[in-house]
Design an enzyme around this catalytic site. Structure first.
Site, short mmCIF file in Angstrom:
data_model
loop_
_atom_site.label_atom_id
_atom_site.label_comp_id
_atom_site.label_asym_id
_atom_site.label_seq_id
_atom_site.Cartn_x
_atom_site.Cartn_y
_atom_site.Cartn_z
N ASP A 26 0.80 -1.04 0.03
CA ASP A 26 0.06 -0.08 -0.02
C ASP A 26 0.87 1.32 0.07
OD1 ASP A 26 -2.42 -0.90 0.09
OD2 ASP A 26 -3.14 -0.63 2.06
N ASP A 36 -4.59 -2.71 5.02
CA ASP A 36 -5.24 -2.06 6.33
C ASP A 36 -6.63 -2.17 6.59
OD1 ASP A 36 -5.70 -0.14 4.56
OD2 ASP A 36 -4.24 1.47 5.39
N ASP A 46 -9.60 -5.52 2.43
CA ASP A 46 -8.46 -6.13 2.08
C ASP A 46 -8.15 -7.69 2.62
OD1 ASP A 46 -7.41 -3.78 0.75
OD2 ASP A 46 -6.48 -3.03 2.50
N ASN A 84 25.32 -37.61 23.70
CA ASN A 84 23.99 -37.30 23.22
C ASN A 84 23.29 -36.14 23.78
OD1 ASN A 84 22.04 -38.87 21.41
ND2 ASN A 84 22.97 -40.63 22.49
N ASP A 124 22.49 -32.81 21.58
CA ASP A 124 21.31 -32.19 21.42
C ASP A 124 20.98 -30.99 22.51
OD1 ASP A 124 20.22 -34.10 19.88
OD2 ASP A 124 19.74 -35.49 21.38
#
Length: 592
Positions: free
Chosen positions: A28, A322, A326, A416, A420
């Protein structure tokens, strides 16, 4: 959360990923590209009097300066009649320089105040309102005077000149009225074009006993300057392969003038009107819309047609909006972007993302974050895969080669947790790279795990496996596996992990380019992981749990040097890839 800090609220998490793929943004004009701070700067009455208005803001600080007038009193009366229409056909209120209502209407009230016209609406009783709509492009109110005894109904009308003039049969002339001829109508339209070419919004005013028998009063030009940095933002987006298209309800002259100011191309073939879009077939739309940069006098229906056409031609579309109307276009777009300040609730509900400050530049920040988050996920995946493959392969190879297992169950569990845990998570919050926005939009069909990523994963895993097995074999004695052997192998693997995490911070850039200290979370995560590993090796209660023993300083230096090879190799590989890319860019065809 990071995007919210940059004034872009993302409602749906997958939206972030799509942001990195957007290659067309339909924006716009009012409030997004421009400031939405309206000020009447010029007015032209129907009888030819021209006035400039000074001052800014929603107040009476300023003057109405008249040009070329033979009779000052008559000119001021004519300006009064024109501004009266704008003040009566109006729903805004200015209270202590604070505007309650639409900025366009606030500008008209401020203009009236500069002419000494306060509380003009109090002289009339409003009977009915015909509200402004994007289809009608005009607003009208039906009133009667409070103080006249005859109580004649009067219509006050404001709107687009091409909508208001056809409803006029007369025009105001020196206190009286004259019949509106087609030649005079063309003169009024030419005046509007002249003001529009300066980038001003043009609003026509009229009044009369019925909506089909109005008297034309004149026009006002409203200035709404572009936001700072919009031109730079559009240049940046264009360089990164994102097209920007301006969509507005304003007249052609105003739209083209603003487009030129902000650096959009405005060749005649690149400027389309809402009427043209209505008349085009689907094939014609698909041929014209991708090349157009400015759409003027556009309705919400046209916005939807623009989005659909761009999507049919293979574009990923971001659409700003807006208004209530729309909502459909925002829902249809790949990324619907609503305005936080001036946006309606319907609009915000339909959108995927809300710009808190209504600023176009915020879209760049959102695209930056979108691209960055995708790359961070990819870095995270690369680190996880390379470490997982290395850990699995290490155990599998040991079994296949009929050698004792290099790691015990507790050590595998610890790897592990580290893999992780903090280092992997911290890769997900790697700060945005400065030039990420200049990179081309990502192809939506491109998978997260590419061939290049798999290649990098396998190379890293190969280094980790080879290095760890070599250390294990080197330390193994004829007496079988000792606590020292597994401790050396275990620490070697963990240190490989840390160096690998460092190389995974970027797929293309050196750590020296992105900065060692730019990701504080990563530094904290790696430091804590290394401290944890040292405790496992040197702290007696943990030694018993993990079946480890203390290593010498020389052992630690040897392991650190060896494990850094995965990072050194990655840095050399990235450097070679960058050099090849630069050489490729340097080549130009004879035509270029």
């Amino acid at each position: 959360m990071r995007m919210a800090k940059r004034n872009a609220i993302v409602k749906k998490l997958p939206t972030v990923e799509t942001l990195g793929c957007v290659n067309v943004i339909c924006s716009d004009k009012t409030g997004t590209i421009t400031r939405n701070e309206m000020t009447v700067t010029v007015l032209v009455t129907a009888d030819g009097y021209i006035a400039e208005l000074t001052g800014a803001g929603y107040n009476d600080h300023g003057q109405v300066l008249l040009h070329k007038c033979d009779s000052s009193d008559r000119a001021r009366e004519s300006v009064y009649k024109l501004l009266e229409v704008g003040a009566v056909c109006n729903n805004a209120v200015i209270h202590n320089e604070i505007l309650l209502g639409q900025p366009t209407e606030g500008a008209l009230i401020a203009a009236a105040m500069k002419h000494g016209m306060y509380n003009v609406t109090d002289r009339y009783v409003r009977l009915q309102e015909y509200p402004f709509s994007s289809e009608q492009k005009m607003m009208a109110v039906k009133c009667i005077s409070k103080y006249d005894n005859d109580k004649v109904e009067l219509f006050f009308v404001k709107g687009a000149i091409e909508k208001v003039l056809p409803k006029c049969t007369k025009y105001s002339w020196n206190g009286g009225v004259q019949t509106l001829t087609s030649k005079k109508e063309q003169d009024f339209i030419a005046e509007a074009h002249e003001i529009g070419r300066k980038g001003l919004r043009v609003i026509a005013m009229a009044r009369g006993p019925t909506l089909q028998d109005l008297t034309y009063m004149g026009i006002v030009g409203i200035c709404d300057p572009p936001r700072p940095l919009v031109r730079e933002a559009i240049t940046t987006l264009s360089q990164s392969g994102v097209q920007v298209k301006m969509v507005t309800g304003d007249a052609e002259d105003t739209a083209v003038a603003i487009a030129q100011t902000i650096g959009l191309e405005t060749l005649p073939s690149q400027v389309l009107s809402g009427e043209q879009l209505d008349s085009f077939s689907e094939t014609e739309l698909d041929a014209a819309i991708p090349h157009a940069t400015v759409f003027y006098r556009v309705s919400p229906k046209n916005k939807l047609a623009i989005v659909k056409s761009l999507q049919r031609t293979g574009h990923i579309v971001g659409m700003t909006g807006d208004g209530v109307n729309d909502g459909v276009a925002l829902k249809k777009a790949d990324i619907g972007i609503a305005m936080g300040k001036n946006g309606t609730d319907v609009c915000k509900e339909a959108a995927d993302m809300i710009l808190v400050d209504d600023d176009f530049y915020t879209i760049i920040a959102a695209i930056e974050e979108g691209k960055s988050i995708f790359y961070n996920i990819r870095n995270f995946v690369r680190f996880q895969l390379s470490t997982s493959i290395a850990a699995l392969s290490l155990i599998a190879l040991a079994t296949l080669m009929s050698i004792p297992n290099p790691l015990n169950a507790m050590q595998i569990l610890w790897i592990n947790i580290i893999m992780d845990g903090p280092p992997a998570q911290s890769l997900g919050v790697e700060p945005v790279e400065k030039d990420v926005v200049k990179q081309k939009p990502r192809n939506t069909k491109e998978p997260m795990i590419t061939r290049k990523l798999i290649g990098n994963v396998l190379l890293s895993a190969l280094f980790i496996i080879a290095g760890t097995l070599w250390v294990f074999k080197k330390e193994m004695s004829s007496e079988g596996i000792t606590a020292r052997d597994t401790t050396m192998t275990f620490t070697c693997f963990v240190f490989f992990d840390m160096w690998n995490a460092l190389s995974c911070r970027s797929q293309t850039k050196s750590v020296f380019q992105i900065g060692f200290f730019s990701n504080k979370m990563f530094l904290i995560a790696v430091t804590l992981s290394v401290i944890g590993q040292l405790l496992v090796v040197f702290f007696p209660p943990l030694q018993r749990i993990f079946q480890t023993e203390a290593l010498t300083l020389w052992d630690m230096i040897f392991l650190t040097t060896l494990t850094s090879s995965v990072w050194v190799f990655s840095e050399i590989k990235k450097l070679a890839e960058r050099c090849l890319e630069q050489r490729g860019k340097g080549k130009r065809s004879p035509l270029e």
